[in-house]
Design an enzyme around this catalytic site. Structure first.
Site, short mmCIF file in Angstrom:
data_model
loop_
_atom_site.label_atom_id
_atom_site.label_comp_id
_atom_site.label_asym_id
_atom_site.label_seq_id
_atom_site.Cartn_x
_atom_site.Cartn_y
_atom_site.Cartn_z
N ASN A 162 14.69 28.83 -49.51
CA ASN A 162 15.35 30.31 -49.33
C ASN A 162 15.27 30.80 -50.72
O ASN A 162 16.37 31.34 -51.30
CB ASN A 162 16.59 30.47 -48.64
CG ASN A 162 17.83 29.47 -49.54
OD1 ASN A 162 17.53 28.41 -50.04
ND2 ASN A 162 19.02 29.88 -49.59
N ASP A 164 24.80 20.39 -51.45
CA ASP A 164 24.53 21.59 -51.10
C ASP A 164 24.86 22.53 -52.38
O ASP A 164 25.35 23.54 -52.26
CB ASP A 164 25.56 22.25 -49.92
CG ASP A 164 25.28 23.57 -49.33
OD1 ASP A 164 24.13 24.04 -49.81
OD2 ASP A 164 25.83 24.08 -48.63
N HIS A 211 25.31 30.53 -58.05
CA HIS A 211 25.08 31.95 -58.18
C HIS A 211 25.84 32.42 -59.82
O HIS A 211 25.89 31.66 -60.45
CB HIS A 211 26.26 32.44 -57.09
CG HIS A 211 25.79 32.24 -55.64
ND1 HIS A 211 24.74 32.79 -55.25
CD2 HIS A 211 26.45 31.56 -54.71
CE1 HIS A 211 24.61 32.43 -53.99
NE2 HIS A 211 25.61 31.66 -53.72
N GLY A 256 28.56 29.65 -51.69
CA GLY A 256 28.06 28.53 -52.22
C GLY A 256 28.50 28.09 -53.47
O GLY A 256 29.22 29.01 -54.09
#
Length: 325
Positions: A47, A230, A234, A249
């Site tokens: 992504n 995971d 950010h 996240g």
């Protein structure tokens, strides 16, 4: 001191943000923090912007990662641009270096598209958001394909809820060769830890104490096959926004081993962070790392190699310090 040599860890689920979101993380900074955390290989999710659904973007990612001590294995999208019903060219992308396929960021909700993707026989890393509901129908499609004589390969990402684990446990008991992962935040925190900012905001969101204990039990009984991070960094300012405005996240590569080791001990941690990911992905894992298992350290986000310095583990005292190679 308790210095041991271990097989390097393999993370089946990380986000390095490049191309497109380099202010959050780059391939270089992502691999640097993976290496710092003891990882020898990382699967990078698609992504990005542009989405990793084509050979040009795939080649760019591989080129950027070339020569690093930590190896990057690209995961390509299942469908074009993640938000369509058109499947990518699995064969061409696999030949060009894709290790698996996932619509991480935008889950596949079309049953027919998911059926066709699994039917391809390539490894699908399923990103579920309405977690339990999606796990249920995807297990049903997997079983349908097996009954039809196909050999689908399905791995569930970041499983976090008791109800989801019960479905997966029952599917495995019926002989379905599916695999799944959870992440350290799901066996460390609950929704009681959430604050007014986005520090503890992730997707799937943190569950309750029953969910946390279910994840711990599922690791111990083998329902959960791998511990992935995971790792989803950010911008620091973004994560400190009010909870409803902050993106999902958290970072995870630099804390994962110590959290897993502290919860499950060395043998189980190596099984889920090194041996099982290697088998599921079909990759060799001949790299070694050294750790002082008895050495304590305090989590300080400011010292992370990741661009994202905000962490829910801030201030925690963990054990297991990597000895630099």
């Amino acid at each position: 001191m308790n210095i041991v040599e271990l097989p390097a860890f393999i993370d089946m689920h990380a986000h390095f943000r490049e191309p497109g979101y380099e202010y959050k993380e780059t391939i270089e900074t992502g691999l640097n923090c993976a290496q710092k955390g003891g990882f020898g290989a990382v699967c990078a999710m698609p992504n990005t912007n542009p989405v990793c659904d084509n050979i040009d973007t795939l080649s760019y990612i591989l080129e950027k990662a070339k020569g690093h001590k930590c190896k990057l294995y690209p995961v390509c999208a299942v469908t074009k641009n993640l938000n369509t019903n058109k499947l990518v060219d699995f064969e061409a992308l696999a030949k060009a270096g894709a290790v698996a396929f996932s619509n991480d960021g935008l889950p596949i909700l079309n049953h027919s598209v998911f059926y066709k993707a699994l039917k391809s026989g390539y490894l699908i890393l399923s990103h579920c958001e309405d977690e339990t509901r999606e796990v249920q129908w995807q297990c049903e499609i997997f079983e349908e394909l097996v009954m039809e004589g196909f050999s689908p390969r399905l791995h569930f990402c970041h499983i976090s809820k008791k109800a989801s684990l019960e479905i997966i446990r029952k599917a495995k008991a019926r002989g379905l060769k599916i695999t799944c992962e959870s992440a350290p935040h799901y066996f460390t925190f609950t929704n009681e830890n959430i604050t007014d900012t986005g520090v503890f905001k992730m997707n799937p969101p943190l569950g309750d104490e029953c969910d946390k204990q279910a994840v711990i039990e599922a690791v111990k009984d083998g329902t959960i096959d791998t511990i992935s991070t995971d790792h989803a960094p950010h911008g620091n300012d973004e994560k400190l926004l009010p909870y409803d405005k902050s993106p999902n996240g958290i970072t995870g590569l630099e804390t994962a081993f110590s959290l897993a080791y502290g919860q499950f001990g060395l043998n189980k941690t190596i099984e889920l962070m090194s041996l099982n990911p290697s088998k599921i992905l079909g990759i060799k894992n001949d790299k070694k790392v050294k750790f002082d298992l008895d050495a304590p350290w305090q989590v300080k986000g400011a010292e992370f190699a990741s661009k994202c310095k905000v962490t829910p583990y801030e201030g925690m005292i963990l054990k297991g310090v990597k000895i630099d190679d």
